[in-house]
Design a protein around this motif. Sequence first.
Motif, PDB file in Angstrom:
ATOM      1  N   GLY A   1     -13.540 -16.263  68.664  1.00 57.48           N
ATOM      2  CA  GLY A   1     -14.769 -15.617  68.182  1.00 57.48           C
ATOM      3  C   GLY A   1     -15.837 -15.637  69.247  1.00 57.48           C
ATOM      4  O   GLY A   1     -15.537 -15.679  70.448  1.00 57.48           O
TER       5      GLY A   1
ATOM      6  N   GLY B   1     -16.523 -13.910  53.554  1.00 56.04           N
ATOM      7  CA  GLY B   1     -16.765 -14.341  54.916  1.00 56.04           C
ATOM      8  C   GLY B   1     -16.864 -15.845  54.996  1.00 56.04           C
ATOM      9  O   GLY B   1     -17.150 -16.522  54.000  1.00 56.04           O
TER      10      GLY B   1
ATOM     11  N   GLY C   1     -20.411 -10.533  59.676  1.00 55.68           N
ATOM     12  CA  GLY C   1     -20.833 -10.468  61.065  1.00 55.68           C
ATOM     13  C   GLY C   1     -21.827  -9.367  61.357  1.00 55.68           C
ATOM     14  O   GLY C   1     -22.227  -8.584  60.492  1.00 55.68           O
TER      15      GLY C   1
ATOM     16  N   SER D   1     -18.549 -17.257  57.875  1.00 57.50           N
ATOM     17  CA  SER D   1     -19.501 -17.510  58.941  1.00 57.50           C
ATOM     18  C   SER D   1     -20.672 -18.334  58.426  1.00 57.50           C
ATOM     19  O   SER D   1     -20.793 -18.633  57.236  1.00 57.50           O
ATOM     20  CB  SER D   1     -20.033 -16.171  59.467  1.00 57.50           C
ATOM     21  OG  SER D   1     -20.745 -15.509  58.417  1.00 57.50           O
ATOM     22  N   THR D   2     -21.561 -18.686  59.348  1.00 51.52           N
ATOM     23  CA  THR D   2     -22.786 -19.367  58.947  1.00 51.52           C
ATOM     24  C   THR D   2     -23.568 -18.531  57.944  1.00 51.52           C
ATOM     25  O   THR D   2     -24.144 -19.065  56.992  1.00 51.52           O
ATOM     26  CB  THR D   2     -23.655 -19.658  60.182  1.00 51.52           C
ATOM     27  OG1 THR D   2     -22.950 -20.549  61.049  1.00 51.52           O
ATOM     28  CG2 THR D   2     -24.981 -20.280  59.795  1.00 51.52           C
TER      29      THR D   2
END
Length: 828
Positions: A795, A608, A728, A610-611
């Motif tokens: 997103g 991933g 997510g 993402s943050t």
Amino acid sequence: MEYPLIAPRPPRLSEQKEGLERIEASGQFSNNGPEVRALEAEMVAQLFDGRGAALAVGNATLGLMIAIRQAAGMHPAPGTLALMPAMTFAATAQAAIWAGLTPLIVDVDPQTWAADPAEEERMLALHGSRIGVIVPYATFGAVIDLDRYAWLARRHEVGIVIDAAASLGTLDQGGRGFGTGAPFALVYSMHATKTFSVGEGGLIYSGDADRIDQLRAMTNFGFESGRNATLPGINAKMPEVLALMARSKLAELDSICAARAAMDREYRDALTGLSCQRVDAMRQATQFMPVLLPAELAPRRAAIVSALAADGVGAGQYFSPHLGEQTLFRDTALIEPTPVADDVSARMLSLPITDAMGPGDATIIAGRVMAAIARVATQYGPVSASGDAVQGCVMIGGGPAGTAVLTAASKQGLLERLAGDGLVMVERSARLGPGALGDYAIRSDTTAETFLSAVRDNPYPELAALESHPAGQMMARHCGALGAPLSETAPLLTVTAQRLRDIITAHGGDVLTDTEALSAQQTEEGYWRTTIAGPGGQRSLTSRSLVLATGGYQSDEQIAESMVAGARLGALAGDRLMRSDALLRRGGVEQVAARLADRRAPRAVIVGASTSALASAVQLLKCHDLPWGAGAITLMVRTLPKPFFPSVEAAEAEGFTDFTPDDVCPVSGFVLRLAGLRLESRELVMRMLALGGRTPDPRVTLHRIAGDDDPEARRIIAQADLVVGALGYRPHGLPLFDTNGQPIALAYRAGRPMVDRHCRILDDRDRPVPNAYGIGLSAGFVPWGRLGGEKSFQGQANGLWLWQNDVGQMIVEQLLGQGTQGWSSAAA
């Protein structure tokens, strides 16, 4: 006829000529004179079967102060706790504080409104000897189980003081005065507002005469003999004149209590639809008639009280706010979750029972109460076909996103209007504000300045004052840093939510904690009927609008079923797979260290970009118990992570050029405002990209997945000791049903965004579900128009600042009937 809530009828001094002359002749006006001694003896003989001893004091609060001090051990250590229920008068907690103790406030039983026995025992197990005294309250003159408290005192070696302020005249199940023979102290009140109405004064009773002797010395400056103070003491003695009045009152107490008990029965027969306290006494010394409004009418209580006043009926709301809701105790006490007390306090209505009333009066008052309720329900809002009052909005979720909507309303000065329109917030946990944020071990991806912006210069002074509150000062220490520890964001979010709650409930709204929303169904009138389950059982709320701020979640199944390099991640990783959510919570890194303890050169893959993915890498790198070598941690991504920059010039100054004009926000000028990583995650990406002269961390490597056929990606996963899925979150959501009771198919269940650009919940055909809105983690909102954001962004945007400002404001305006016109005209 007028019916005041309280109509004191103390003995008339003008009729006490003989007694007053007797006092004058004795020359003793205080210091345990003959009238006081006679009163104490008569009390023990008439109310307590001649057993034990009694001590008359100046007032019940003084009595509580010295009794608590004695029971806690005379010289309690700093931090010693006084355990007490939320539903009692402020004097109880004040007395504990004056005795040098810290109140520990717990929830109550939903039927008796006295302290919840399970909560008391949980606190004793949790705090042990730190609890110096338990101070139960015999709620509104009720009978509580004194044998159980004697058992607790023996088992836990803890002091007991019973706050029996309203109980003089109460008879237990055996027909004895409440407290008879008890080995500890009970403190009763003779205030003018009590059934035993004198003016002032109090009584301490115990079956243990030695205890009373010691307390008597404490009421006289601690003098056990002569003028040598040997005990902690104050002047708490009852004057002779008050004792004279109390002796006169004692003579008529039985007839007064019997008349009031008859009024209590009359009320119970006439008040249909209102809940009453469970009575276990043979006779309860009833001060007034406490009843609970139906939950849906709690926000309308002030209007009902006003309507009753117009009809000549005085009404109150003892005890609302309860102890846990009062400012002093929130700042000084330890307060456990109190969902039952919250509910009872919000619904409490106190009706008159006075010595001036006679047979039939309670029935008349009850009729006026039911008529006032009906008028208010009609005047302040529609009633649904089922007869329920219609609220303006039911908001499900009181975590960071839900309270952010309230913050947005406060910043616009609209919080009072939103509350007055009939706002009900439903939160499944025991407190509002932080949600699960405090459970995470990472730093926030939101700056400390953003957290403080919720209260700084807020139009509501009670919110603005939080900037200098200890929780605000704690947050301010992280200003200018790479975020704040999430565990330290919880105090500010909690106290902010408490102040928001106070404003809401003061202006007609309601907050239900420890209450879960089960489902919501559309009605024929176009309303939403939401089924909830809480301390009082299951019931429904009817509202014009519905807001879901229910947060998001990761599941093992979700992560395992995600497709990576043409295969399911669960099949590739097996039992080496771990959710990023589990890793990022407190104890997550320790779990990893334990799992990899036998690996000399552990290898991890984080899937991933993402943050959460970058935060997972940061956490693993901070784990010094694991010997990460070069290339030990692989970040596996489909799209390369990029950092946020405050301007094009700032990006170029750091050597970052991998962006186009479509990556620049037209409103703010920020580069990658929405897609760019921030704070700690940004710093790691900056190092990975060797920007601004930074040196890459050799322990971290990057692999970009080459579509569905990427054998190298599968090989890397196969060789890893740990695989972290950072793919997510999904919305918790809420089951929604149409008017026929059929489930409404929703877009988010098919993997699409939960909401549209106006935060309206979408069905499976991407049509807005009428009057239903969503906000928060995984809602799928994408900023647009005046909210800004880069054109290239794909997103969803999750950010506290957006929720507390433009996104929250968008929802508030729609809830208040202002529509979305202002937003539509701002579309880019």
